[in-house]
Design a protein around this motif. Structure first.
Motif, short mmCIF file in Angstrom:
data_model
loop_
_atom_site.label_atom_id
_atom_site.label_comp_id
_atom_site.label_asym_id
_atom_site.label_seq_id
_atom_site.Cartn_x
_atom_site.Cartn_y
_atom_site.Cartn_z
N ALA A 180 23.13 97.47 39.17
CA ALA A 180 22.95 97.58 37.73
C ALA A 180 21.61 97.03 37.29
O ALA A 180 20.91 97.63 36.46
N GLY A 201 18.55 99.07 35.52
CA GLY A 201 17.98 98.70 34.23
C GLY A 201 16.52 98.33 34.29
O GLY A 201 15.71 98.81 33.50
N ARG A 244 17.94 103.66 33.81
CA ARG A 244 18.96 103.68 32.76
C ARG A 244 18.64 102.57 31.77
O ARG A 244 18.01 101.56 32.15
N PRO A 245 19.07 102.70 30.52
CA PRO A 245 18.94 101.56 29.61
C PRO A 245 19.68 100.35 30.18
O PRO A 245 20.77 100.49 30.76
N GLU A 297 21.31 97.83 28.91
CA GLU A 297 22.65 97.56 28.39
C GLU A 297 23.66 98.54 28.96
O GLU A 297 24.79 98.16 29.31
N GLU A 298 23.27 99.79 29.09
CA GLU A 298 24.17 100.81 29.65
C GLU A 298 24.48 100.51 31.11
O GLU A 298 25.63 100.61 31.56
N ALA A 299 23.45 100.12 31.88
CA ALA A 299 23.65 99.82 33.29
C ALA A 299 24.56 98.61 33.48
O ALA A 299 25.44 98.60 34.35
N ALA A 354 26.79 97.42 31.31
CA ALA A 354 28.15 97.75 30.89
C ALA A 354 28.89 98.50 31.99
O ALA A 354 30.10 98.31 32.19
N GLU A 355 28.16 99.34 32.73
CA GLU A 355 28.78 100.04 33.86
C GLU A 355 29.16 99.05 34.97
O GLU A 355 30.19 99.22 35.63
N TYR A 356 28.33 98.03 35.18
CA TYR A 356 28.68 96.96 36.13
C TYR A 356 30.00 96.33 35.74
O TYR A 356 30.90 96.18 36.58
N ARG A 376 32.42 97.55 33.89
CA ARG A 376 33.52 98.52 34.02
C ARG A 376 33.94 98.67 35.48
O ARG A 376 35.14 98.65 35.79
#
Length: 404
Positions: free
Chosen positions: A309, A313, A318-319, A321-323, A325-327, A329
């Motif tokens: 992640a 980032g 990837r943005p 924050e998006e990366a 958040a995927e971590y 999840r």
């Protein structure tokens, strides 16, 4: 300016630093300890953790230290015992239970070999902020010099009492009560094949082979009895082992080689593991009871996830924050089923009737006993195994066998 500062250099921090350094990032790894040094631990690295060591090129290095491979688990239920070999992960069929003096030094050395800068005996005092974003750390070096270092990302791998988590006020969720307390020590002269696990009412204990021919024996009591246990650790420890007379006899024939180590701090929770400029990994971000000994294997998993992640980032793929958040999840998706299973075992209550029936049905059913042991090892899906259709299949096979 570093790309990442990793606070804490044990089972979560060193692999995180190693993986980021291997990707070409400038990484600073700090820890208040020096290495090698011991650390309170359940020792067990399950097959998924060993598979990650293999992927990182460290499996053979650990094996070369004399850490015995483990391929079987025996769960002694009192009236009978189940013995099984958890399903492998690829070609990795063994688990292991290394001493932390050996494992942590191996991981630190791998991080340094990858290019991470290591500072031992470094105490972190505060985070550095730019507005609402973490941008570094302040602390003192081994010589007492005040130091400030900045980074694009500060990663807290500093355990249950994480300073990083406290200072960013990371929210907790999915929290459950603390169920147990635990003590362990090491014995010589206690023969063992694989890992032995003994669930009993309001008690749980196990024996694991580790370095130098020693056996690590761990005893857990219900949390509310901690003060009673601590009042006579030696006596209460040995008295608990008498719930499994054969094990108790082996222990009496052996010799305790080290002092007892124990704790009543075994809380169960998830923390939000990311925010502007910061991340959490390992026990800093997710903690559970030690009864299934998943901590090291989970730390390895989350080190891979957070490194992926952070790389996504910081590289701009990837943005951030998006990366991150995927971590979170992916961590939660993997961790939650075992977390619930662990908390259920940690309640140290007698199995409900349907579970007792399942245990009875597993006797003589080696294939499904192996898959059941995979629940502890993390190589069998908890939802799939406990699904009504699968339990019904096991029960039906036992009934058909009994009718023969």
């Amino acid at each position: 300016m570093y790309d990442a500062i990793v606070v804490g250099a044990r089972c979560a921090g060193s692999p995180t630093a190693m993986l980021l350094a291997r990707k070409g990032y400038r990484v600073l790894l700090v820890d208040k300890a020096g290495f090698p040094s011991d650390h309170m631990s359940t020792h067990w690295i399950h097959q998924p953790g060993v598979a990650r060591l293999a992927r990182w090129g460290l499996r053979e290095r650990l094996a070369a230290t004399g850490c015995p491979p483990i391929t079987s688990i025996t769960m002694d239920l009192g009236p009978f015992a189940l013995r099984g070999t958890p399903p492998p992960v690829g070609d990795v069929a063994e688990a292991c239970c290394p001493r932390r003096t050996v494992l942590d030094k191996l991981l630190v050395d791998a991080a340094v070999a990858a290019g991470a800068e290591l500072r031992e005996h470094f105490s972190v005092h505060d985070l550095v902020w730019d507005g609402d974003r973490v941008s570094g750390i302040t602390g003192r070096s081994a010589t007492g010099t005040a130091v400030t270092e900045r980074a694009r990302m500060v990663i807290g791998a500093d355990g249950l009492h994480s300073l990083v988590a406290r200072q960013v006020e990371a929210p907790t969720y999915n929290a459950k009560p603390t169920f147990t307390c635990a003590y362990y020590s090491y014995w010589s002269g206690v023969p063992l094949e694989g890992v032995e696990f003994y669930p009993r009412e309001r008690r749980g204990f196990g024996a694991l082979p580790t370095h130098h021919g020693l056996t690590c024996i761990i005893v857990g009591w219900s949390h509310e009895e901690f003060h009673a246990f601590r009042a006579d650790v030696d006596g209460n420890f040995l008295q608990t082992l008498e719930l499994a007379p054969a094990l108790a006899e082996r222990v009496r024939q052996g010799r305790r080689e080290e002092r007892f180590t124990g704790t009543a701090e075994l809380p169960n929770f998830f923390r939000k593991p990311h925010g502007p400029g910061w991340a959490l990994v390992g026990d800093a971000g997710y903690h559970k009871d030690s009864i299934t000994a998943q901590g090291i294997s989970d730390a390895f998993r989350d080190a891979e996830l957070v490194a992926e992640a952070v790389d996504a980032g910081l590289s701009g793929r990837r943005p951030v924050e998006e990366a991150m958040a995927e971590y979170e999840r992916r961590r939660n998706e993997s961790a939650l089923p075992v977390y619930e299973f662990t908390c259920q075992l940690a309640m140290l209550e007698p199995p409900p009737p349907e579970m007792q029936q399942l245990f009875a049905a597993l006797q003589g059913n080696q294939a499904d006993s192996d898959r059941f042991m995979g629940l502890i090892a993390g190589t069998t899906s908890v939802p799939e195994f406990i699904a009504p259709e699968n339990v019904g299949r096991i029960m039906g096979a036992a009934q058909a066998q009994a009718a023969v």
